[in-house]
Design a protein around this motif. Structure first.
Motif, PDB file in Angstrom:
ATOM      1  N   ARG A 160       0.089  -9.041   7.747  1.00 24.66           N
ATOM      2  CA  ARG A 160      -1.919  -9.085   7.232  1.00 24.66           C
ATOM      3  C   ARG A 160      -1.913  -7.516   7.185  1.00 24.66           C
ATOM      4  N   PHE A 161      -1.149  -6.080   8.536  1.00 27.20           N
ATOM      5  CA  PHE A 161      -1.328  -4.811   7.677  1.00 27.20           C
ATOM      6  C   PHE A 161      -0.309  -4.689   6.651  1.00 27.20           C
ATOM      7  N   ILE A 162       1.119  -5.827   6.740  1.00 31.15           N
ATOM      8  CA  ILE A 162       1.807  -5.022   6.470  1.00 31.15           C
ATOM      9  C   ILE A 162       1.272  -5.508   4.391  1.00 31.15           C
ATOM     10  N   VAL A 163       0.754  -6.174   4.501  1.00 30.81           N
ATOM     11  CA  VAL A 163       0.286  -6.776   2.842  1.00 30.81           C
ATOM     12  C   VAL A 163      -1.173  -5.304   2.488  1.00 30.81           C
ATOM     13  N   PHE A 164      -2.261  -5.639   3.697  1.00 30.04           N
ATOM     14  CA  PHE A 164      -2.412  -4.086   2.925  1.00 30.04           C
ATOM     15  C   PHE A 164      -1.942  -3.276   3.089  1.00 30.04           C
ATOM     16  N   LEU A 165      -0.847  -2.138   3.805  1.00 27.82           N
ATOM     17  CA  LEU A 165      -0.269  -1.258   3.615  1.00 27.82           C
ATOM     18  C   LEU A 165       0.556  -1.128   1.984  1.00 27.82           C
ATOM     19  N   GLU A 166       1.400  -2.749   1.429  1.00 28.77           N
ATOM     20  CA  GLU A 166       1.699  -2.409   0.355  1.00 28.77           C
ATOM     21  C   GLU A 166       0.649  -2.204  -1.014  1.00 28.77           C
ATOM     22  N   SER A 167      -0.440  -2.638  -0.601  1.00 29.56           N
ATOM     23  CA  SER A 167      -1.407  -2.683  -1.839  1.00 29.56           C
ATOM     24  C   SER A 167      -1.891  -1.380  -1.764  1.00 29.56           C
ATOM     25  N   GLN A 168      -1.899  -0.518  -0.986  1.00 33.99           N
ATOM     26  CA  GLN A 168      -1.662   0.932  -0.803  1.00 33.99           C
ATOM     27  C   GLN A 168      -1.257   1.990  -1.179  1.00 33.99           C
ATOM     28  N   ARG A 169       0.082   1.641  -1.313  1.00 31.30           N
ATOM     29  CA  ARG A 169       1.604   2.251  -1.329  1.00 31.30           C
ATOM     30  C   ARG A 169       1.035   3.338  -1.924  1.00 31.30           C
ATOM     31  N   SER A 170       0.460   3.346  -2.683  1.00 33.50           N
ATOM     32  CA  SER A 170      -0.047   4.789  -4.110  1.00 33.50           C
ATOM     33  C   SER A 170      -0.648   5.234  -3.207  1.00 33.50           C
ATOM     34  N   VAL A 171      -1.740   5.653  -2.243  1.00 37.58           N
ATOM     35  CA  VAL A 171      -2.175   6.470  -1.767  1.00 37.58           C
ATOM     36  C   VAL A 171      -2.404   6.853  -0.099  1.00 37.58           C
TER      37      VAL A 171
END
Length: 218
Positions: free
Chosen positions: A195-206
């Protein structure tokens, strides 16, 4: 050839992610991003907790200078702690190894994760984390991931720890909150990491600190 993990998660970043999931605050997303990016912040309660941990470690090692003792308090920097509480913690952890680095790979469907962190106090068959708090109500740390991460990583390195304890004080009282290792924790760790990986990839730009994406210095 051993492949590098795709992600590197320290134990308390999973705690921060869990707080984000549980929070209804509009500021929770930015607070988590700041934590991931290791943005410096000032917190007197956190500083006091760190100072208390340092005092306990010095006491365990027999290196607590006599000049730090002042009446009924142990003084460390701008903080002072009751001798009674310090002594209780030092006696409790006598013979322990302090600030033990532990790490292990966890395989997930989204890539290998290096889980890591520092166990405050490690005794035979028991790992402990020292917590300071302004208010305690059991079970305060049931949704934390530290007890699962540390037991998992220690056991993966043949340190067969079955018991994890949060040793808690508000500097007036002391509580022990214990968790026994359960194999189901492996699946729970895998689930939260995915779940955290999905979150991180969605926020990678910041995300500016790339260590979490398998970079160096983990």
């Amino acid at each position: 050839m051993k492949l590098k993990p795709m992600y590197k998660f320290y134990a308390t970043i999973l705690d921060a992610y869990q707080r984000y999931l549980d929070s209804e605050s509009p500021d929770s997303l930015q607070e988590l991003i700041d934590r991931i990016n290791r943005k410096p912040f000032v917190s007197e309660p956190a500083e006091k907790g760190t100072a208390f941990n340092e005092i306990v470690d010095l006491g365990i090692q027999g290196r607590l200078p006599s000049h730090l003792l002042s009446g009924e308090n142990v003084v460390h920097g701008k903080f002072s702690f009751p001798v009674r509480i310090v002594s209780e913690f030092v006696n409790k952890f006598q013979g322990s190894l302090s600030q033990v680095r532990t790490e292990a790979i966890l395989e997930t469907s989204k890539g290998d994760v290096l889980l890591y962190g520092y166990v405050d106090e490690l005794l035979a068959f028991k790992a402990s984390d020292i917590k300071t708090t302004g208010q305690y109500e059991y079970p305060k740390f049931s949704r934390n991931w530290q007890h699962k991460v540390y037991c998992y990583t220690l056991r993966k390195n043949n340190t067969m720890v079955d018991l994890f304890e949060y040793a808690v004080t508000d500097f007036h009282q002391v509580w022990n909150e214990e968790y026994v290792w359960n194999e189901k924790y492996v699946g729970e760790l895998r689930n939260i990491c995915e779940r955290f990986i999905v979150f991180l990839e969605s926020q990678r730009s910041v995300i500016t600190d790339k260590q979490i994406f398998g970079g160096e210095k983990a």
